[in-house]
Write an enzyme that holds these catalytic residues in place. Structure first.
Site, mmCIF file in Angstrom:
data_model
loop_
_atom_site.group_PDB
_atom_site.id
_atom_site.type_symbol
_atom_site.label_atom_id
_atom_site.label_comp_id
_atom_site.label_asym_id
_atom_site.label_seq_id
_atom_site.Cartn_x
_atom_site.Cartn_y
_atom_site.Cartn_z
ATOM 1 N N LYS A 168 0.824 -1.218 0.000
ATOM 2 C CA LYS A 168 0.000 0.000 0.000
ATOM 3 C C LYS A 168 0.859 1.270 0.000
ATOM 4 O O LYS A 168 0.632 2.170 -0.789
ATOM 5 C CB LYS A 168 -0.943 0.016 1.222
ATOM 6 C CG LYS A 168 -1.916 -1.126 1.264
ATOM 7 C CD LYS A 168 -2.899 -0.994 2.416
ATOM 8 C CE LYS A 168 -2.278 -1.137 3.794
ATOM 9 N NZ LYS A 168 -1.883 -2.499 4.150
ATOM 10 N N ARG A 185 -10.133 0.331 8.709
ATOM 11 C CA ARG A 185 -9.687 -1.053 8.845
ATOM 12 C C ARG A 185 -10.747 -1.935 9.492
ATOM 13 O O ARG A 185 -10.539 -3.141 9.612
ATOM 14 C CB ARG A 185 -8.432 -1.084 9.720
ATOM 15 C CG ARG A 185 -7.147 -1.438 8.972
ATOM 16 C CD ARG A 185 -6.028 -1.395 9.987
ATOM 17 N NE ARG A 185 -4.829 -2.042 9.585
ATOM 18 C CZ ARG A 185 -3.747 -1.437 9.088
ATOM 19 N NH1 ARG A 185 -3.774 -0.157 8.835
ATOM 20 N NH2 ARG A 185 -2.664 -2.122 8.837
ATOM 21 N N ARG A 210 10.949 -6.479 4.386
ATOM 22 C CA ARG A 210 10.697 -5.037 4.286
ATOM 23 C C ARG A 210 11.635 -4.247 5.199
ATOM 24 O O ARG A 210 11.887 -4.625 6.335
ATOM 25 C CB ARG A 210 9.245 -4.755 4.675
ATOM 26 C CG ARG A 210 8.914 -3.278 4.755
ATOM 27 C CD ARG A 210 7.464 -3.024 4.585
ATOM 28 N NE ARG A 210 6.655 -3.484 5.706
ATOM 29 C CZ ARG A 210 5.328 -3.379 5.723
ATOM 30 N NH1 ARG A 210 4.700 -2.853 4.699
ATOM 31 N NH2 ARG A 210 4.649 -3.798 6.764
ATOM 32 N N ARG A 233 10.634 -2.618 10.833
ATOM 33 C CA ARG A 233 9.547 -2.334 11.771
ATOM 34 C C ARG A 233 9.439 -3.453 12.789
ATOM 35 O O ARG A 233 9.571 -4.619 12.454
ATOM 36 C CB ARG A 233 8.222 -2.203 10.992
ATOM 37 C CG ARG A 233 8.019 -0.837 10.412
ATOM 38 C CD ARG A 233 6.852 -0.770 9.488
ATOM 39 N NE ARG A 233 5.644 -1.388 10.008
ATOM 40 C CZ ARG A 233 4.458 -1.340 9.385
ATOM 41 N NH1 ARG A 233 4.356 -0.703 8.239
ATOM 42 N NH2 ARG A 233 3.403 -1.921 9.895
ATOM 43 N N ARG A 263 -1.556 -10.227 12.473
ATOM 44 C CA ARG A 263 -1.977 -9.118 11.602
ATOM 45 C C ARG A 263 -2.823 -9.635 10.438
ATOM 46 O O ARG A 263 -3.797 -8.997 10.039
ATOM 47 C CB ARG A 263 -0.753 -8.358 11.078
ATOM 48 C CG ARG A 263 -0.123 -7.502 12.171
ATOM 49 C CD ARG A 263 1.256 -7.027 11.806
ATOM 50 N NE ARG A 263 1.271 -6.046 10.751
ATOM 51 C CZ ARG A 263 2.367 -5.740 10.051
ATOM 52 N NH1 ARG A 263 3.511 -6.354 10.289
ATOM 53 N NH2 ARG A 263 2.301 -4.831 9.125
HETATM 54 P P1 AMP Z 1 0.333 -0.181 8.831
HETATM 55 O O1 AMP Z 1 1.513 0.729 8.759
HETATM 56 O O2 AMP Z 1 -0.839 0.314 8.018
HETATM 57 O O3 AMP Z 1 0.694 -1.609 8.528
HETATM 58 O O4 AMP Z 1 -0.178 -0.154 10.356
HETATM 59 C C1 AMP Z 1 0.622 -0.638 11.406
HETATM 60 C C2 AMP Z 1 -0.228 -0.917 12.613
HETATM 61 O O5 AMP Z 1 -0.831 0.297 13.076
HETATM 62 C C3 AMP Z 1 -1.395 -1.875 12.394
HETATM 63 O O6 AMP Z 1 -1.017 -3.236 12.477
HETATM 64 C C4 AMP Z 1 -2.328 -1.467 13.530
HETATM 65 O O7 AMP Z 1 -1.892 -2.003 14.765
HETATM 66 C C5 AMP Z 1 -2.136 0.051 13.590
HETATM 67 N N1 AMP Z 1 -3.123 0.726 12.724
HETATM 68 C C6 AMP Z 1 -2.878 1.370 11.542
HETATM 69 N N2 AMP Z 1 -4.009 1.840 11.011
HETATM 70 C C7 AMP Z 1 -5.011 1.470 11.845
HETATM 71 C C8 AMP Z 1 -6.424 1.628 11.833
HETATM 72 N N3 AMP Z 1 -7.053 2.230 10.811
HETATM 73 N N4 AMP Z 1 -7.132 1.123 12.882
HETATM 74 C C9 AMP Z 1 -6.523 0.507 13.905
HETATM 75 N N5 AMP Z 1 -5.196 0.288 13.970
HETATM 76 C C10 AMP Z 1 -4.438 0.774 12.950
#
Ligand code: AMP
Length: 215
Positions: free
Chosen positions: A13, A88, A127, A160, A171
């Protein structure tokens, strides 16, 4: 252009968001990135988010929605935006619809990047991310010019903390149970743009942009 980009963790993404943002001149807003910044700043939200993110769980809807509500009102979102990683959950999608109604605006397109689970796991494990500008790399398929260093800003890359095999499983489970149903939600509103996530970055970015312009 008001749009969302969806897809499983590791679907790419953030990578495609970069090309979309440049092409349409819109801000790319990643809720994951907002939480990582909150963690780095040591704020109260950051402390709570860290515990949840490290285990592969979601941050509660009310906190996430409140952050998005503030962010979408900023001047740079006036003519468009690209949300990445939000909504999400179904509750977030409903809250987001309410925000759009209040602002009297509509979404143009919801992009979904479709990638198989085995590709996802290898992408996540390999990554690497720039902590300064957020650019993403892959130590197998998208290496930086100099090992371990960001091409754009020269900062040392990091992995990360939630990008490990154990966390990926939860996840993916969270994604399948809570986020995947949103594909159908947006499809019913005729907003969905399905994109095959297998292929080169330039090919996929081109497919996304062509599909968005045709929507
Ligand atoms: P990402 O960078 O999009 O993979 O997000 C990393 C982590 O942040 C996710 O695994 C969630 O724990 C948290 N997170 C990101 N966006 C959301 C969201 N819209 N709702 C809840 N948790 C989020």
């Amino acid at each position: 252009m008001r749009c969302l980009i969806m897809g499983a963790p590791g679907a790419g993404k953030g990578t495609y968001a970069d090309g979309i943002k440049k092409h349409f001149g819109i801000p790319h807003i990643s809720t994951g990135e907002i939480f990582r910044e909150a963690i780095a700043s040591g704020s109260e939200i950051g402390l709570l988010a860290k515990k949840l993110i490290d285990k592969g769980n979601l941050v509660p809807d009310d906190i996430t929605n409140a952050i998005v509500k503030e962010r979408i009102k900023k001047a740079d979102c006036k003519d468009g935006f690209l949300f990445d990683g939000y909504p999400r959950t179904m509750a977030q999608a409903i809250a987001f619809d309410e925000m759009l109604r209040e602002l009297n605006i509509k979404l143009d397109v919801v992009i979904n990047i479709d990638v198989s689970d085995d590709i996802i796991i290898s992408r996540i494990i390999n990554r690497r991310t720039c902590p300064s500008c957020g650019r993403g790399y892959n130590i197998v398929s998208l290496k930086p010019k100099k090992e371990g260093v960001c091409d754009d800003c020269g900062t040392t890359l990091y992995q990360r903390k939630d990008d490990n095999e154990e966390t990926i499983k939860s996840r993916l489970e969270v994604y399948n149970n809570q986020t995947k149903p949103l594909i159908d939600y947006y499809d019913k509103q005729n907003l969905l743009l399905q994109v095959d996530g297998a292929g080169s970055i330039s090919e996929i970015t081109k497919n996304i942009i062509t599909g968005m312009e045709a929507k």
